[in-house]
Design an enzyme around this catalytic site. Structure first.
Site, PDB file in Angstrom:
ATOM      1  N   GLU A 124       0.766  -1.264   0.148  1.00 35.59           N
ATOM      2  CA  GLU A 124       0.137  -0.019   0.087  1.00 35.59           C
ATOM      3  C   GLU A 124       0.945   1.289   0.055  1.00 35.59           C
ATOM      4  O   GLU A 124       1.144   1.842   1.024  1.00 35.59           O
ATOM      5  CB  GLU A 124      -0.923  -0.041   1.146  1.00 35.59           C
ATOM      6  CG  GLU A 124      -1.968  -1.344   1.100  1.00 35.59           C
ATOM      7  CD  GLU A 124      -3.387  -0.860   1.942  1.00 35.59           C
ATOM      8  OE1 GLU A 124      -3.234   0.103   2.651  1.00 35.59           O
ATOM      9  OE2 GLU A 124      -4.036  -1.693   1.800  1.00 35.59           O
TER      10      GLU A 124
ATOM     11  N   GLU B  51      -5.188  -8.658  -0.061  1.00 30.86           N
ATOM     12  CA  GLU B  51      -6.170  -8.412   1.125  1.00 30.86           C
ATOM     13  C   GLU B  51      -7.483  -8.161   0.479  1.00 30.86           C
ATOM     14  O   GLU B  51      -7.722  -7.508  -0.469  1.00 30.86           O
ATOM     15  CB  GLU B  51      -5.659  -7.319   1.752  1.00 30.86           C
ATOM     16  CG  GLU B  51      -4.381  -7.453   2.648  1.00 30.86           C
ATOM     17  CD  GLU B  51      -4.014  -6.028   3.455  1.00 30.86           C
ATOM     18  OE1 GLU B  51      -5.017  -5.385   3.816  1.00 30.86           O
ATOM     19  OE2 GLU B  51      -2.609  -5.976   3.521  1.00 30.86           O
TER      20      GLU B  51
HETATM   21  C1  NOJ Z   1      -4.564  -2.754   4.643  1.00 34.46           C
HETATM   22  C2  NOJ Z   1      -3.388  -2.845   5.709  1.00 34.46           C
HETATM   23  O1  NOJ Z   1      -2.439  -3.493   4.519  1.00 34.46           O
HETATM   24  C3  NOJ Z   1      -3.518  -3.749   6.716  1.00 34.46           C
HETATM   25  O2  NOJ Z   1      -2.212  -3.595   7.544  1.00 34.46           O
HETATM   26  C4  NOJ Z   1      -4.667  -3.504   7.459  1.00 34.46           C
HETATM   27  O3  NOJ Z   1      -4.830  -4.057   8.725  1.00 34.46           O
HETATM   28  C5  NOJ Z   1      -5.888  -3.465   6.669  1.00 34.46           C
HETATM   29  N1  NOJ Z   1      -5.877  -2.784   5.597  1.00 34.46           N
HETATM   30  C6  NOJ Z   1      -7.353  -3.400   7.429  1.00 34.46           C
HETATM   31  O4  NOJ Z   1      -7.346  -1.700   7.554  1.00 34.46           O
END
Ligand code: NOJ
Length: 508
Positions: A214, A414
């Site tokens: 990200e 994710e």
């Molecule tokens: C994206 C992130 O990569 C992760 O670390 C985070 O916990 C999740 N989103 C949920 O917010």
């Protein structure tokens, strides 16, 4: 006429009531203890029909180092910017920290057994850079690497494919102090060196590496902070180190992170075993077309391309968008042609974290060819303040990525949601809302695959509840519930769903 319909469920190869009760016993009685899950019947056959995923699809789950490992100052680990940020009172809800988190550093064997229980055949974890290089660069810490060797061996022995993320936000504090973190190209160079070292040491068993997780969070959220508006509420998100930069320096931070990605790609190519695959894991901003028809899809595609002018665009096209550079003017990043070549080193895949779309759009006759459709205040959401419920993102995000840049492979690195996740009187966690979320999202993923999008795997976020950054332990995303006082792990109802779906390789 469907003659099958008259046969009993067992004869049709579906679950009958007895099977269901047997399966239910796993979640409802033992609440999924590692032994309890082994008793799940494996003989039941299912007609997956058009709900099936392709053979070899990765049913994964994901975590990151700072969010689960704990052991923040053990075995020679150096501090990270997240240690510093969380140790500063007022930054995190309830002043929670990742000092202990899920104590995964000491309990990884139990956690791998849980993943097996969930039916996962892949696991995306991140490596803590300051565990490997306590000073960010220089002499590696053998004990830090040993931990990941043990973890990877445990995963392989359990038949779970390891996917490693190199940088999931926990920059060595030393690099922040020495170089101002991502404000300097020296941090990008340090990422390259660290990536090469780790790839050399682990690529005999780890075949997939993600460079940076990200880019927006690493740059804009960390060096400016962002605001999101959902259901009439404004949510301010911030990430460590929590510095406030003007537009020019912020654009340079963005560029330096891109350069870090490119240098990491080159170092992996140079030092990893042949055939090792690598790419980014980006929360790709994307636009959803309200109506699924060619002109609106074209509009969503144009909007998505515009939305990615900071990161995926330059990474996959080797150049910054002219309109972006023009608009930025004297605030545009400084870069060389050689740097653009490094940044666009060919990726084997693109990972996307899919939660919410940035925009909903309709086609428009006016430039730029699309208009934004506002979300209504009543739009449904999941537990987290920012989390609008839009399952079709899991179709549009990979489909638009495929349509615009056509990467060879795509992973959903994710997707997931937080929920209230209260422990019921009988000791179980009945998170049917998460089951609904998962089922709907994965149905959309399946549509993308059916239409030819090369989506190779899904990593549910998260394997287990963990430290949710500035929200501390308040937002629970796990398939497994964690009692942070006792470290007791309890698989939730959603873990049962995921296991069953993974077992069938189909929507359950
Ligand atoms: C994206 C992130 O990569 C992760 O670390 C985070 O916990 C999740 N989103 C949920 O917010």
């Amino acid at each position: 006429m469907n003659t099958n319909a008259n046969k009993p469920a067992s004869a049709r190869g579906e679950l009958d009531r007895r099977d269901f009760l047997k399966l239910g016993a796993w979640a409802l009685a033992g609440a999924g203890s590692a032994t309890g899950c082994a008793s799940t019947p494996r003989s039941t056959r299912h007609r997956a029909g058009n709900r099936a995923f392709p053979r070899g699809f990765y049913w994964g789950t994901a975590t990151s180092a700072y969010q689960i490992e704990g052991a923040w100052n053990e075995d020679g680990k150096g501090p990270s910017i997240w240690d510093t940020y969380a140790h500063t009172p007022g930054n995190i809800r309830n002043n929670d920290t990742g000092d202990v988190a899920n104590d995964h550093y000491h309990r990884y064997k139990e956690d791998v057994a849980l993943m097996k229980c969930i039916g996962a055949n892949a696991y995306r974890f991140s490596i803590s850079w300051p565990r490997i290089f306590p000073e960010g660069t220089g002499t590696p810490n053998a004990k830090g690497l040993d931990f990941y060797n043990r973890l990877v061996d445990e995963l392989k022995a359990a038949g779970i494919e390891p996917f490693a993320t190199l940088y999931h936000w926990d920059l060595p504090q030393a690099l922040q102090d020495r170089y101002g973190g991502w404000q300097s190209r020296d941090t990008a160079r340090a990422l390259g060196d660290y990536a090469g070292y780790v790839a050399e040491k682990l690529s005999d068993r780890v075949r997939h590496f993600f460079t940076i997780n990200e880019f927006k969070q690493v740059t804009e959220t960390a060096y400016r902070g962002v605001e999101l508006h959902v259901q009439g509420k404004t949510v301010r998100l911030m990430s460590a180190p929590g510095i406030l930069l003007e537009d020019g320096p912020l654009n340079q931070v963005r560029h330096n992170a891109l350069l870090g990605h490119g240098l990491a790609m080159q170092a992996i190519r140079a030092r990893a075993r042949a055939g090792t695959k690598a790419g980014p894991a980006e929360n790709m901003p994307h636009a959803i077309p309200i109506i699924d028809s060619p002109e609106h899809v074209r509009a969503a595609m144009a909007a998505t391309r515009d939305l990615n002018h900071y990161f995926l665009g330059p990474m996959l096209e080797g150049r910054y968008d002219d309109a972006y550079l023009k608009k930025a003017g004297r605030n545009a990043p400084k870069f060389t042609d050689d740097e653009m070549r490094i940044i666009s080193s060919p990726a084997d895949f693109v990972g996307i974290n899919v939660y919410i779309p940035t925009l909903a759009v309709m086609a428009s006759d006016k430039s730029p060819g699309y208009e934004e459709v506002p979300f209504s205040v009543s739009h449904p959401k999941m537990f987290s303040d920012w989390h609008r419920l839009i399952p079709e993102s899991q179709y549009w995000s990979p489909r638009l990525l495929h349509g615009i840049w056509n990467p060879a492979e795509i992973y959903i690195t994710e997707n997931g949601c937080a929920a209230t996740d209260e422990v019921a009187k009988d000791g179980n966690v009945y998170d049917y809302d998460r089951v609904m979320y998962l089922r709907n999202g994965m149905m959309w993923q399946q549509r993308a695959i059916a239409e030819g999008v090369p989506l190779k795997g899904n990593f549910y976020w998260s394997t287990m509840d963990n430290f949710e950054w500035i929200n501390g332990y308040g937002d629970r995303f796990g398939l497994v519930h964690v009692d942070f006082k006792t470290q007791k792990r309890t698989p939730k109802l959603s873990a049962r769903w995921y296991r069953e779906a993974a077992r069938r390789n189909a929507i359950a």
